[in-house]
Enzyme design. Structure first.
Site, mmCIF file in Angstrom:
data_model
loop_
_atom_site.group_PDB
_atom_site.id
_atom_site.type_symbol
_atom_site.label_atom_id
_atom_site.label_comp_id
_atom_site.label_asym_id
_atom_site.label_seq_id
_atom_site.Cartn_x
_atom_site.Cartn_y
_atom_site.Cartn_z
ATOM 1 N N VAL A 49 0.875 -1.176 0.000
ATOM 2 C CA VAL A 49 0.000 0.000 0.000
ATOM 3 C C VAL A 49 0.913 1.228 0.000
ATOM 4 O O VAL A 49 1.911 1.267 0.732
ATOM 5 C CB VAL A 49 -0.920 0.003 1.252
ATOM 6 C CG1 VAL A 49 -1.704 1.306 1.338
ATOM 7 C CG2 VAL A 49 -1.872 -1.195 1.224
ATOM 8 N N GLU A 60 5.475 -15.402 3.043
ATOM 9 C CA GLU A 60 6.763 -15.082 3.636
ATOM 10 C C GLU A 60 6.883 -13.563 3.680
ATOM 11 O O GLU A 60 6.480 -12.884 2.735
ATOM 12 C CB GLU A 60 7.938 -15.647 2.825
ATOM 13 C CG GLU A 60 8.076 -17.148 2.902
ATOM 14 C CD GLU A 60 7.116 -17.867 1.950
ATOM 15 O OE1 GLU A 60 6.810 -17.298 0.875
ATOM 16 O OE2 GLU A 60 6.660 -18.977 2.287
ATOM 17 N N TYR A 88 0.257 -8.560 9.835
ATOM 18 C CA TYR A 88 -0.258 -9.914 9.589
ATOM 19 C C TYR A 88 -0.727 -10.575 10.892
ATOM 20 O O TYR A 88 -1.742 -11.277 10.893
ATOM 21 C CB TYR A 88 0.808 -10.770 8.899
ATOM 22 C CG TYR A 88 1.032 -10.407 7.447
ATOM 23 C CD1 TYR A 88 -0.014 -10.449 6.524
ATOM 24 C CD2 TYR A 88 2.290 -10.034 6.987
ATOM 25 C CE1 TYR A 88 0.191 -10.119 5.191
ATOM 26 C CE2 TYR A 88 2.504 -9.716 5.653
ATOM 27 C CZ TYR A 88 1.441 -9.758 4.765
ATOM 28 O OH TYR A 88 1.638 -9.441 3.438
HETATM 29 C C1 LIG Z 1 1.892 -4.036 5.442
HETATM 30 C C2 LIG Z 1 1.011 -3.017 4.707
HETATM 31 C C3 LIG Z 1 0.481 -3.617 3.410
HETATM 32 C C4 LIG Z 1 -0.177 -2.655 5.621
HETATM 33 O O1 LIG Z 1 -1.111 -1.846 4.886
HETATM 34 P P1 LIG Z 1 -2.100 -0.821 5.625
HETATM 35 O O2 LIG Z 1 -3.139 -0.430 4.648
HETATM 36 O O3 LIG Z 1 -1.325 0.263 6.267
HETATM 37 O O4 LIG Z 1 -2.709 -1.767 6.775
HETATM 38 P P2 LIG Z 1 -4.096 -1.553 7.586
HETATM 39 O O5 LIG Z 1 -4.386 -0.102 7.706
HETATM 40 O O6 LIG Z 1 -5.141 -2.399 6.954
HETATM 41 O O7 LIG Z 1 -3.692 -2.152 9.010
HETATM 42 C C5 LIG Z 1 -4.561 -3.008 9.758
HETATM 43 C C6 LIG Z 1 -3.977 -3.182 11.133
HETATM 44 O O8 LIG Z 1 -2.695 -3.822 11.047
HETATM 45 C C7 LIG Z 1 -1.819 -3.288 12.040
HETATM 46 N N1 LIG Z 1 -0.696 -2.589 11.386
HETATM 47 C C8 LIG Z 1 -0.619 -2.114 10.116
HETATM 48 N N2 LIG Z 1 0.586 -1.575 9.873
HETATM 49 C C9 LIG Z 1 1.284 -1.664 11.030
HETATM 50 C C10 LIG Z 1 2.596 -1.243 11.420
HETATM 51 N N3 LIG Z 1 3.438 -0.621 10.568
HETATM 52 N N4 LIG Z 1 3.000 -1.471 12.700
HETATM 53 C C11 LIG Z 1 2.178 -2.111 13.574
HETATM 54 N N5 LIG Z 1 0.910 -2.540 13.255
HETATM 55 C C12 LIG Z 1 0.476 -2.316 11.996
HETATM 56 C C13 LIG Z 1 -2.656 -2.306 12.874
HETATM 57 O O9 LIG Z 1 -3.253 -3.033 13.940
HETATM 58 C C14 LIG Z 1 -3.700 -1.874 11.863
HETATM 59 O O10 LIG Z 1 -4.873 -1.404 12.473
HETATM 60 P P3 LIG Z 1 -4.920 0.105 13.094
HETATM 61 O O11 LIG Z 1 -4.331 1.040 12.061
HETATM 62 O O12 LIG Z 1 -6.373 0.328 13.338
HETATM 63 O O13 LIG Z 1 -4.084 0.068 14.346
HETATM 64 C C15 LIG Z 1 1.795 -1.710 4.395
HETATM 65 O O14 LIG Z 1 2.386 -1.232 5.579
HETATM 66 C C16 LIG Z 1 2.881 -1.885 3.349
HETATM 67 O O15 LIG Z 1 2.619 -1.756 2.155
HETATM 68 N N6 LIG Z 1 4.126 -2.146 3.781
HETATM 69 C C17 LIG Z 1 5.262 -2.280 2.873
HETATM 70 C C18 LIG Z 1 5.193 -3.520 2.009
HETATM 71 C C19 LIG Z 1 5.147 -4.788 2.814
HETATM 72 O O16 LIG Z 1 5.872 -4.968 3.778
HETATM 73 N N7 LIG Z 1 4.251 -5.711 2.392
HETATM 74 C C20 LIG Z 1 4.052 -6.973 3.095
HETATM 75 C C21 LIG Z 1 4.988 -8.038 2.662
HETATM 76 S S1 LIG Z 1 4.776 -8.512 0.969
#
Ligand SMILES: CC(C)(COP(=O)(O)OP(=O)(O)OC[C@H]1O[C@@H](n2cnc3c(N)ncnc32)[C@H](O)[C@@H]1OP(=O)(O)O)[C@@H](O)C(=O)NCCC(=O)NCCS
Length: 162
Positions: A84, A116, A128
């Site tokens: 995202v 992974e 996750y």
């Molecule tokens: C991981 C990722 C996809 C999460 O997307 P997002 O849209 O921000 O996630 P959400 O808003 O749906 O998060 C849902 C819940 O997950 C948890 N969460 C999300 N990101 C978090 C973080 N950086 N640290 C701790 N908890 C986290 C929280 O509990 C969150 O709920 P809240 O915001 O109400 O507290 C995004 O951070 C990303 O793109 N990261 C880089 C790429 C990556 O690592 N991808 C995964 C491996 S392929």
């Protein structure tokens, strides 16, 4: 621009072949940074075409802001990629992408989703875990011998993480 959007007008739709290049570039920049680029446009396009994969995208207007790639096997699915845009994080878009794909796996009779994640991405691991995934295994050198991965699994037979 991030300031002009709200969650109500984020659209989720299956990727088209013409989205492959943008998804691949986002993967390189958001997921694979510092590693050799594995999810190139032809590889993403192959998953858009494949009958055993879904490539889901999130859009704010004309701007592709998130993507996820899931591949389906007999009894489990594998979440290959998820990202995202930074300006759109922590609004539930990552959760929505994953839950949409998990639902397709459930409907297809699969019992679990595996993935992974880079071991150093503690925020992504927390994400996750929040969605119900458990950390099963630490795999040194998983990414081109350079970086460890953590394997995670979500048992779809258990109740929702909500
Ligand atoms: C991981 C990722 C996809 C999460 O997307 P997002 O849209 O921000 O996630 P959400 O808003 O749906 O998060 C849902 C819940 O997950 C948890 N969460 C999300 N990101 C978090 C973080 N950086 N640290 C701790 N908890 C986290 C929280 O509990 C969150 O709920 P809240 O915001 O109400 O507290 C995004 O951070 C990303 O793109 N990261 C880089 C790429 C990556 O690592 N991808 C995964 C491996 S392929």
């Amino acid at each position: 621009m991030a300031a002009l959007w709200n969650m109500q007008n984020i659209e989720y739709k299956l990727a088209r072949l013409r989205d492959a290049q943008v998804i691949a570039q986002m993967s390189r920049d958001l997921v694979e940074f510092g590693l050799p680029w594995a999810w190139t446009a032809p590889r993403v396009a192959a998953h858009i075409r494949a009958s055993d994969s879904n490539v889901l995208t999130a859009w704010s207007g004309e701007h592709l802001i998130g993507f996820a790639i899931m591949q389906y096997f007999d009894e489990h699915a594998h979440l290959n990629l998820l990202g995202v845009e930074p300006a759109y994080r922590r609004f539930g878009i990552g959760r929505r992408l994953v839950e949409w794909l998990e639902e397709t796996a459930r409907v297809g009779g699969m019992f679990s989703v595996r993935l992974e994640v880079r071991a150093g991405q503690t925020g992504s691991r927390a994400f996750y875990r929040r969605l119900g995934y458990q950390e099963d295994k630490y795999i040194p050198g998983y990414y081109s011998g350079r970086e460890a991965a953590v394997r995670m699994t979500h048992d779809l037979r258990r109740s929702s993480s909500l």
